[in-house]
Design a protein around this motif. Structure first.
Motif: not given
Lengths: 315, 252
Positions: B78-79, B81, B84, B94-95, B98, B101-102, B145, B148, B152
């Motif tokens: 994952s990255i 940046r 954002n 919610d963020l 996500f 998601y993968p 972020f 998030m 992931q």
């Protein structure tokens, strides 16, 4: 989460009922079945057409805002509606005997091309101020509109062009609006794939980071928006501002997790168009003001208010 | 292991990343340092397949990043940046969700919910979890972020200048957090950093880039020495050992 739906559904049913019972012809006066005839042939189709167009345009606006990553974009500020009208005009000129569905396909194709061009221009412009984006869209729409007007003027088709660009439901009758159901089907597709469009709205880097096939989802979104716009332009005519006002208000209250908000967007879009149409029918009864005009006035006022109040979220 | 073979990326004849070959073993925290325009962020974007390379090859655990399906890679790497800026108005929760998601493609399972809870708690975001991102301060948003990315749950986590625009308190907190990702969760963390002292204090390995090339790589002890820093950044400096950390003084 359930609350907006609980409020919205009775409101929409009420509006639909008012819509069906609003009109010049009395439904009760004659009991020889003419009232029923009026409902089935004219009133109900009109109410359904209003709801379908409203839901479709509001959802299209939301998707476009995610694709263009800008809050001020919708089919009538991105060249989509103008491109669809150009397609209709070309279809009328080149293949006048094509059924409306065929012309609509032409309109969908030109709408797709116009919107894709819009997104391409956005990609090439390095500094994207939030307000630049709709300005570019309006300019592109203006250019396309100029071309369409030029051709329409030469072939004496200005009146048809007026019908495509300005929403008017007074002409809706049974068997003349059914293409709008395609818009509903596409809206359902958008709902089924809602999470993807939310991810697109998080930007290309984040979308690719979570493994989304960015280009494919953008293409799907473009296809949905173009087809919905084309069905509306081909049947009842464009309704401005709807795709801006509804998504922005819903976003302000509920955010943009589309899986959750898209049903509310659709229902509110339908409700707003119903309300505008009822106003248009009552103000100067027994004549009426086209819904496109009413929506233009109400929509631009609401939109101005949104613009002034949420500048910080605009990007 | 991330293997970078002879990667080149040019813009208009100008090589931004120029035949870089580098191997990053699994585990630990690697910092990438170098002057502006050295190609650090570009290299990170190429490794995370956000940007295509002109020539060369990047393998993540043997998976070729330009050929592997997006969602397969999204479960490995994952990255995050620096810019954002997101249009979609999302709540913190919610963020973070996500980030799953993968795995879930938007339909969250009970296991996903557990990951989300844990990530939110780990970054101390519970008080704000139902707030919208645009209602948060810069530091809180940055943490959201990171949550998030944590959610992931990939073996490799890349961060492009995560300390930008953070005040000292939040910058230190963020670096400590990245350090914990490597220590407590066995993640492989790669960070592009501007501040040499942050790199010196928190890294296991430092990679220096210059004008698109790989200049040096090594442990902080090898890298944080005046002669190398002079060669990388073109500034005179002194290095002081404070406890176990080497601090660079480039003010004199």
């Amino acid at each position: 989460m359930m609350k907006p739906a609980l409020i919205a559904i009775p409101v929409i049913l009420l509006l639909a009922a008012v819509s069906v019972f609003t009109g010049v012809g009395s439904l009760a006066a004659a009991d020889d079945g003419r009232g029923w005839f009026l409902v089935v042939e004219s009133r109900l189709p009109r109410t359904l057409a209003l709801m379908l167009a409203g839901a479709g345009l509001a959802v299209s606006g939301t998707i476009m805002q995610m694709l263009a990553r800008n809050r001020f974009v919708e089919p009538s500020t991105a060249g989509t509606a103008e491109s669809a009208a150009l397609g209709m005009l070309l279809a009328v000129l080149i293949a006048p005997n094509l059924p409306v569905a065929g012309k609509m396909v032409c309109a969908a194709l030109t709408a797709l091309a116009g919107t894709a061009l819009f997104l391409q221009i956005l990609r090439r412009i390095p500094l994207r101020s939030a307000l630049m984006v709709p300005l570019i869209g309006l300019m592109l729409g203006g250019v396309v509109n100029a071309i369409t007007t030029f051709i329409a003027y030469r072939y004496d088709l200005m009146q048809s062009m007026g019908a495509w660009m300005s929403g008017d439901f007074s002409v809706v009758l049974r068997r003349r609006y059914e293409l709008l159901w395609i818009g509903l089907a596409l809206t359902l597709v958008a709902y089924a794939t809602a999470a993807r469009f939310t991810v697109i709205g998080m930007g290309e880097a984040i979308a690719r980071n979570v493994g989304l096939n960015y280009d494919r989802v953008v293409a799907l979104g473009l296809a949905i928006v173009s087809m919905v716009t084309a069905t509306i332009v081909a049947t009842v005519g464009m309704i401005p501002f709807l795709g801006l006002v509804v998504p922005n208000i819903v976003s302000l209250i509920m955010g943009d997790n589309l899986r959750r908000t898209l049903p509310v967007v659709a229902v509110s879009g339908a409700g707003l168009v119903l309300a505008c149409d009822i106003v248009g029918r009552l103000l100067i009864a027994p004549y009426e003001i086209p819904v496109g005009t009413v929506m233009g006035v109400i929509g631009s006022l609401i939109f101005l208010q949104l613009l002034l109040s949420r500048r910080s979220h605009a990007g | 292991m991330i293997e970078i073979h002879e990667v080149t990326k040019s813009y208009g004849g100008n090589a931004v990343v120029d035949r870089v070959s580098l191997t990053l073993p699994a585990g630990g925290l690697t910092s990438i340092i170098g002057p502006n325009g050295a190609g650090k962020s570009t290299l990170l974007s190429i490794v995370s397949r956000l940007m295509p390379m002109d020539t060369g090859k990047v393998l993540v655990d043997g998976l070729d990043v330009s050929r592997t399906a997006g969602d397969v890679l999204a479960r490995r790497l994952s990255i995050m940046r620096q810019d954002n800026h997101i249009t979609a108005r999302l709540s913190v929760r919610d963020l973070v969700a996500f980030g799953r998601y993968p795995y879930s493609k938007g339909r969250l399972t009970a296991a996903d919910a557990e990951h989300i809870e844990r990530s939110i708690a780990y970054l101390g975001l519970e008080p704000y979890q139902n707030r919208f991102l645009d209602e948060l301060s810069g530091g809180q948003r940055q943490r959201a972020f990171i949550a998030m990315v944590l959610c992931q749950d990939t073996d490799y986590m890349l961060f492009d200048e995560p300390l930008n625009n953070l005040d000292i308190k939040h910058a230190v907190e963020t670096m400590k957090l990245l350090r914990r990702l490597a220590d407590d969760f066995d993640k492989t963390v790669v960070v592009v950093l501007h501040d040499i002292n942050f790199a010196s204090a928190y890294s296991d390995r430092i990679v220096a880039m210059q004008a698109g090339r790989l200049a040096f790589e090594g442990s902080p002890e090898d890298m944080i020495v005046p002669s190398r820093l002079q060669a990388i950044f073109d500034v005179d400096c002194r290095v002081h050992a404070v406890g176990e950390t080497r601090l660079v003084n480039y003010f004199e």
